[in-house]
Design an enzyme around this catalytic site. Structure first.
Site, PDB file in Angstrom:
ATOM      1  N   GLY A  46      35.230 -15.888 -95.312  1.00  0.00           N
ATOM      2  CA  GLY A  46      35.967 -14.741 -95.780  1.00  0.00           C
ATOM      3  C   GLY A  46      36.418 -13.755 -94.640  1.00  0.00           C
ATOM      4  N   GLN A  51      38.367  -5.999 -90.113  1.00  0.00           N
ATOM      5  CA  GLN A  51      38.077  -7.085 -89.074  1.00  0.00           C
ATOM      6  C   GLN A  51      39.265  -7.690 -88.265  1.00  0.00           C
ATOM      7  OE1 GLN A  51      35.789  -9.734 -92.027  1.00  0.00           O
ATOM      8  NE2 GLN A  51      34.848 -10.235 -89.974  1.00  0.00           N
ATOM      9  N   CYS A  88      28.815 -13.805 -89.037  1.00  0.00           N
ATOM     10  CA  CYS A  88      29.968 -12.977 -89.091  1.00  0.00           C
ATOM     11  C   CYS A  88      31.149 -13.353 -88.146  1.00  0.00           C
ATOM     12  CB  CYS A  88      29.534 -11.589 -89.153  1.00  0.00           C
ATOM     13  SG  CYS A  88      30.861 -10.450 -89.109  1.00  0.00           S
ATOM     14  N   LEU A  89      32.415 -13.506 -88.372  1.00  0.00           N
ATOM     15  CA  LEU A  89      33.534 -13.768 -87.692  1.00  0.00           C
ATOM     16  C   LEU A  89      33.609 -12.771 -86.689  1.00  0.00           C
ATOM     17  CD1 LEU A  89      35.969 -15.395 -90.158  1.00  0.00           C
ATOM     18  CD2 LEU A  89      34.284 -16.487 -88.936  1.00  0.00           C
ATOM     19  N   HIS A 130      28.931  -9.626 -98.636  1.00  0.00           N
ATOM     20  CA  HIS A 130      29.473  -9.555 -97.121  1.00  0.00           C
ATOM     21  C   HIS A 130      30.809  -8.787 -96.847  1.00  0.00           C
ATOM     22  CE1 HIS A 130      29.200 -11.263 -92.893  1.00  0.00           C
ATOM     23  NE2 HIS A 130      30.314 -11.006 -93.024  1.00  0.00           N
ATOM     24  N   GLU A 131      31.874  -9.319 -97.662  1.00  0.00           N
ATOM     25  CA  GLU A 131      33.116  -8.614 -97.520  1.00  0.00           C
ATOM     26  C   GLU A 131      33.528  -7.350 -98.087  1.00  0.00           C
ATOM     27  OE1 GLU A 131      34.783 -10.181 -95.359  1.00  0.00           O
ATOM     28  OE2 GLU A 131      33.556 -12.267 -95.557  1.00  0.00           O
ATOM     29  N   HIS A 134      31.898  -5.090 -95.579  1.00  0.00           N
ATOM     30  CA  HIS A 134      32.935  -4.724 -94.383  1.00  0.00           C
ATOM     31  C   HIS A 134      33.893  -3.507 -94.516  1.00  0.00           C
ATOM     32  CE1 HIS A 134      32.621  -7.599 -90.955  1.00  0.00           C
ATOM     33  NE2 HIS A 134      32.279  -8.824 -91.924  1.00  0.00           N
TER      34      HIS A 134
HETATM   35  O1  K1U Z   1      33.474 -11.772 -92.985  1.00  0.00           O
HETATM   36  C1  K1U Z   1      33.343 -12.596 -92.102  1.00  0.00           C
HETATM   37  O2  K1U Z   1      32.720 -12.380 -91.173  1.00  0.00           O
HETATM   38  C2  K1U Z   1      33.406 -13.961 -92.534  1.00  0.00           C
HETATM   39  C3  K1U Z   1      31.966 -14.627 -92.665  1.00  0.00           C
HETATM   40  C4  K1U Z   1      31.609 -14.445 -94.412  1.00  0.00           C
HETATM   41  C5  K1U Z   1      30.208 -14.794 -94.940  1.00  0.00           C
HETATM   42  C6  K1U Z   1      29.900 -15.130 -95.995  1.00  0.00           C
HETATM   43  C7  K1U Z   1      28.801 -15.227 -96.482  1.00  0.00           C
HETATM   44  C8  K1U Z   1      27.628 -15.769 -95.689  1.00  0.00           C
HETATM   45  C9  K1U Z   1      27.865 -15.679 -94.296  1.00  0.00           C
HETATM   46  C10 K1U Z   1      29.099 -15.060 -93.959  1.00  0.00           C
HETATM   47  C11 K1U Z   1      31.956 -16.059 -92.495  1.00  0.00           C
HETATM   48  O3  K1U Z   1      32.689 -16.808 -93.101  1.00  0.00           O
HETATM   49  S1  K1U Z   1      31.002 -16.491 -91.313  1.00  0.00           S
HETATM   50  C12 K1U Z   1      30.131 -17.993 -91.838  1.00  0.00           C
HETATM   51  C13 K1U Z   1      30.960 -19.279 -92.260  1.00  0.00           C
HETATM   52  O4  K1U Z   1      31.899 -19.600 -91.881  1.00  0.00           O
HETATM   53  C14 K1U Z   1      30.046 -19.851 -93.284  1.00  0.00           C
HETATM   54  C15 K1U Z   1      29.028 -19.375 -93.712  1.00  0.00           C
HETATM   55  C16 K1U Z   1      28.264 -20.210 -94.692  1.00  0.00           C
HETATM   56  C17 K1U Z   1      28.691 -21.504 -95.245  1.00  0.00           C
HETATM   57  C18 K1U Z   1      29.697 -22.038 -94.486  1.00  0.00           C
HETATM   58  C19 K1U Z   1      30.373 -21.136 -93.595  1.00  0.00           C
HETATM   59 ZN    ZN Z   2      31.700 -10.398 -91.283  1.00  0.00          ZN
END
Ligand code: K1U
Ligand code: ZN
Length: 184
Positions: A46, A51, A88-89, A130-131, A134
């Site tokens: 996401g 971001q 989180c990215l 989560h999004e 943000h």
């Molecule tokens: O918004 C962001 O920072 C992106 C974030 C979103 C996220 C959604 C749900 C749970 C954790 C994070 C990410 O994509 S970071 C982690 C990620 O790539 C990932 C998390 C869980 C499974 C697979 C990948």
């Molecule tokens: Zn995030």
């Protein structure tokens, strides 16, 4: 399409409230394309506009190879509670357990200007929450206990040196068929 820089913890834009999108323009379509490319390069599921330093209320999500564009998203129903680890990215290499609704219904508009509703649980439901957080200036670390958050902030003091200007610069993933070999 272009890779965008991702703002990291400490960049003020991550704490801004985004602005409702009132018109779907070519500029918004370009932003969405670039956000998908950036999210994939960062190996995320996401990404929210704030971001990448933009204040349009738009986010992209892709769990299980289903790209979803969320324009002006809102959670219109939620039920249950579930704890799971998040990252989180914008806060690379930091993880924490977050309690969220187990199931949500999101109402949003897509790039064709059509309003839709989508019910989601598990990872997709968590990514929606989560999004949307943000887009309202909220980060997953805000849900951690005082002690855990203090630990996270101490670790971030070291990690943040890797991100001058509070930006994370990505490099495009090398496509498998174009990978250089020693013979080339
Ligand atoms: O918004 C962001 O920072 C992106 C974030 C979103 C996220 C959604 C749900 C749970 C954790 C994070 C990410 O994509 S970071 C982690 C990620 O790539 C990932 C998390 C869980 C499974 C697979 C990948
Ligand atoms: Zn995030």
């Amino acid at each position: 399409m272009s890779l965008l820089e991702i703002h990291v913890l400490g960049s003020p834009v991550l704490r801004e409230e985004t602005k409702l999108v009132t018109e779907i323009t070519d500029d918004l379509r370009q932003l969405v394309d670039d956000m998908f490319e950036t999210m994939r390069a960062a190996q995320g599921i996401g990404l929210a506009a704030s971001q990448v330093g933009r204040l349009e209320r738009v986010a992209v999500v892709d769990v299980d190879n289903e790209p979803i564009v969320l324009i002006n998203p809102e959670i219109i129903a939620e039920s249950g509670s579930e704890r799971a680890e998040e990252g989180c990215l914008s806060i690379p290499d930091i993880y924490g357990d977050v309690d969220r609704a187990a199931r949500v219904t999101v109402r949003a508009t897509n790039l064709e200007g059509k309003t839709f509703e989508r019910e989601a649980s598990e990872l997709l439901g968590r990514a929606f929450q989560h999004e949307i957080d943000h887009l309202h200036g909220k980060l997953f670390i805000d849900y951690l206990s005082f002690l855990k958050r203090r630990g996270v902030m101490a670790r971030w003091e070291d990690l943040k040196e890797k991100y001058p200007g509070q930006r994370r610069v990505l490099t495009a993933p090398v496509a498998a068929e174009h990978k250089m070999t020693n013979d080339e």
